[in-house]
Design an enzyme around this catalytic site. Structure first.
Site, PDB file in Angstrom:
ATOM      1  N   ALA A 196       0.737  -1.243   0.184  1.00 17.94           N
ATOM      2  CA  ALA A 196      -0.067  -0.015  -0.116  1.00 17.94           C
ATOM      3  C   ALA A 196       0.822   1.323   0.008  1.00 17.94           C
ATOM      4  CB  ALA A 196      -1.041   0.090   1.095  1.00 17.94           C
ATOM      5  N   GLU A 198       3.839   1.881  -1.211  1.00 16.08           N
ATOM      6  CA  GLU A 198       4.794   2.152  -2.264  1.00 16.08           C
ATOM      7  C   GLU A 198       4.281   3.123  -3.318  1.00 16.08           C
ATOM      8  OE1 GLU A 198       6.149  -1.710  -2.981  1.00 16.08           O
ATOM      9  OE2 GLU A 198       6.806  -1.974  -0.917  1.00 16.08           O
ATOM     10  N   ARG A 253       1.575  -0.885   5.130  1.00 10.56           N
ATOM     11  CA  ARG A 253       1.951  -1.855   4.046  1.00 10.56           C
ATOM     12  C   ARG A 253       0.822  -2.890   3.358  1.00 10.56           C
ATOM     13  NH1 ARG A 253       7.367  -5.051   2.449  1.00 10.56           N
ATOM     14  NH2 ARG A 253       6.728  -7.027   2.949  1.00 10.56           N
ATOM     15  N   ASN A 270       1.652  -9.728  -0.608  1.00 14.08           N
ATOM     16  CA  ASN A 270       2.861 -10.156  -1.467  1.00 14.08           C
ATOM     17  C   ASN A 270       3.494 -11.777  -0.665  1.00 14.08           C
ATOM     18  OD1 ASN A 270       4.076 -10.224  -3.865  1.00 14.08           O
ATOM     19  ND2 ASN A 270       5.906  -9.287  -2.885  1.00 14.08           N
ATOM     20  N   GLU A 398      11.437  -3.380  -8.528  1.00 13.20           N
ATOM     21  CA  GLU A 398      11.592  -2.358  -7.552  1.00 13.20           C
ATOM     22  C   GLU A 398      12.081  -1.163  -8.099  1.00 13.20           C
ATOM     23  OE1 GLU A 398      11.469  -2.690  -4.215  1.00 13.20           O
ATOM     24  OE2 GLU A 398      10.762  -4.642  -3.784  1.00 13.20           O
TER      25      GLU A 398
END
Ligand SMILES: *[C@@H]1O[C@H](CO)[C@@H](O)[C@H](O)[C@H]1NC(C)=O
Ligand SMILES: *[C@@H]1O[C@H](CO)[C@@H](O)[C@H](O)[C@H]1NC(C)=O
Ligand SMILES: [Zn+2]
Length: 448
Positions: A196, A198, A253, A270, A398
């Site tokens: 969440a 990012e 997150r 994840n 990333e």
């Protein structure tokens, strides 16, 4: 008159409530620790395990993508510490003579800068538009997706995959020019925002969607990408968690599902996929940063993603799942230090794609096995994509870290100033361009 006063009162109360539910990070510090000895590394590992069991979530946190330390020495690592826990934290760290300095004296200052929305952005948003000089609420993103689908219906299709736990719609966008002969083209899948906090992930992905659609027919490269490939995009998967980062806790997150035997909310989506679930790098400690959920696919959002991918499994040749912020192109397997048979092909795509990315602004990426570069973490999207959906190129991307290559991924690396959205979009676009080229060359123009 009374009526107006009552309205005003209601408005003020509403504002006060909104203020109160949003977590203030006032006085929260981010420390940079340098671990030099095995004893210090062991100590910090124990401390991190301890934090998972004690109810200190949100007070003292190790902010890394994997929520674990690597074995490397020396190693620098960031920890976020609340004003309430600061004294005790320093006592423990000093007891081990761990070198430390304050890198961010007050996290709330950074957050204020991040959430600034200029008057011109405000105007665009209020007119139902989208910008890439600010971060946006889900409702703005939803309208953007709708506009893309209606204004560019020749190359865009929007479908609804189902609802999140809290009842928000999840959308899948397909960007691609259908072939005149009706044959199936190879496809690339992209999803973002499974974690969440990012925020740069969905900002980057929506930027790339916009570029694909608005420059089609104008820019030769973009036109070729849309002609040759179907791009499936799920721009915000953990939508409940994402909204929660806007309304309550910026650095959350997790998802927002209530847990059966805990007052803590959410799981790490994840870690929730069913390939080697819980094997390594995940826990059953509810509500913690790497909580895998009570069982595989306990999180409905993950299930919607898998259904959408499986329905198109013969078409999808690459899956890119976007995270931030350690500048890495991560390959399976992530559940253990094992390499798939076609690892060399995966490496080759990664190197070519990130070389193209680096060429734009010099942003450097590491490419390699997820387990090797970050440590094992079972139950992630990329492992599932390769193992269960048979997608050859299944990758975790990333995105950029505001402090550059090799800097630890921390609370503050999830907070990129909005001025970095467009650069991130532009450089990442070069990577997906190369991905499209490789997929087209390897699998050909049509699949049937
Ligand atoms: C979409 O189409 C509408 C109606 O034609 C127009 O007003 C609007 O500006 C368009 N938006 C975009 C982003 O192209
Ligand atoms: C078209 O888009 C590509 C990919 O971003 C870019 O490298 C190129 O400069 C663009 N071409 C023009 C003429 O704008
Ligand atoms: Zn992530």
């Amino acid at each position: 008159m009374l009526k107006i006063q009552l309205c005003l009162l209601a408005l003020l109360l509403g504002l006060a409530i909104a203020e109160e539910t949003r977590k203030s990070y006032k006085g929260y510090k981010v420390y940079l620790l340098t671990l030099e000895t095995q004893a210090q590394l062991d100590f910090l590992n124990r401390m991190n395990d301890d934090l998972l069991t004690k109810d200190l979530a949100g007070e003292v946190e190790l902010w890394t993508e994997r929520n674990q330390l690597t074995k490397a020495l020396p190693q620098t690592v960031n920890m976020m510490v609340s004003p309430r826990e600061d004294k005790e934290f320093l006592r423990l760290i000093n007891g081990q003579t761990i070198q430390h300095k304050v890198e961010i004296p007050d996290l709330s200052v950074l957050l204020e800068e991040e959430s600034y929305i200029s008057p011109s952005d405000q105007r665009v948003i209020s007119e139902g538009g989208m910008t890439w000089t600010a971060y946006h609420r889900y409702s703005t993103i939803e309208r953007f997706l709708e506009t893309l689908a209606t204004n560019y219906s020749a190359i865009v299709e929007k479908s609804t995959l189902g609802k999140s736990y809290e009842g928000r719609n999840l959308y899948l966008m397909k960007i691609g020019k259908p072939r005149a002969d009706g044959k199936t083209k190879p496809a690339v899948w992209m999803d973002a925002q499974i974690h969440a906090r990012e925020w740069i992930a969905c900002a980057t992905v929506t930027y790339m969607m916009n570029k694909l659609v608005t420059e089609y027919g104008l820019n030769e490269t973009v036109t070729r990408m849309v002609d040759q490939i179907d791009w499936y995009v799920l721009p915000v998967i953990n939508v409940d968690g994402y909204e929660f980062t806007h309304t309550n806790e910026r650095l959350n997150r997790l998802t927002r599902q209530i847990n059966p035997f805990s007052s803590r909310i959410g799981a790490d989506p994840n870690r929730n996929y069913d390939h080697k679930w819980m094997l390594q790098g995940a826990t059953q400690q509810a509500g913690t940063e790497i909580y895998a959920g009570p069982f595989p696919f306990s999180e409905p959002e993950n299930l919607h993603l898998t259904e959408a991918v499986l329905q198109r499994r013969n078409q999808i040749k690459t899956l890119l799942t976007f995270h931030s912020a350690v500048q890495m192109w991560l390959l399976p397997w992530g559940y253990d230090l094992i390499y798939p048979d076609d690892y060399q092909d995966l490496m080759q795509m990664g190197v070519r794609a990130t070389d193209a990315l680096t060429a734009v602004y010099g942003t450097r990426y590491a490419v390699g096995s997820s387990t090797e570069l970050l440590g094992a973490a079972a139950g992630a999207t990329d492992d599932w994509g390769k193992a269960k959906a048979g997608v050859k190129y299944s990758v975790t991307v990333e995105l950029r870290n505001p402090r550059g290559f090799g800097a630890p991924s921390t609370a503050s690396s999830f907070i990129l100033p909005p001025e970095q959205i467009i650069p991130s979009g532009l450089e990442t676009f070069e990577a997906i361009r190369v991905v499209g080229e490789i997929v087209y060359q390897e699998f050909g123009p049509t699949l049937n």
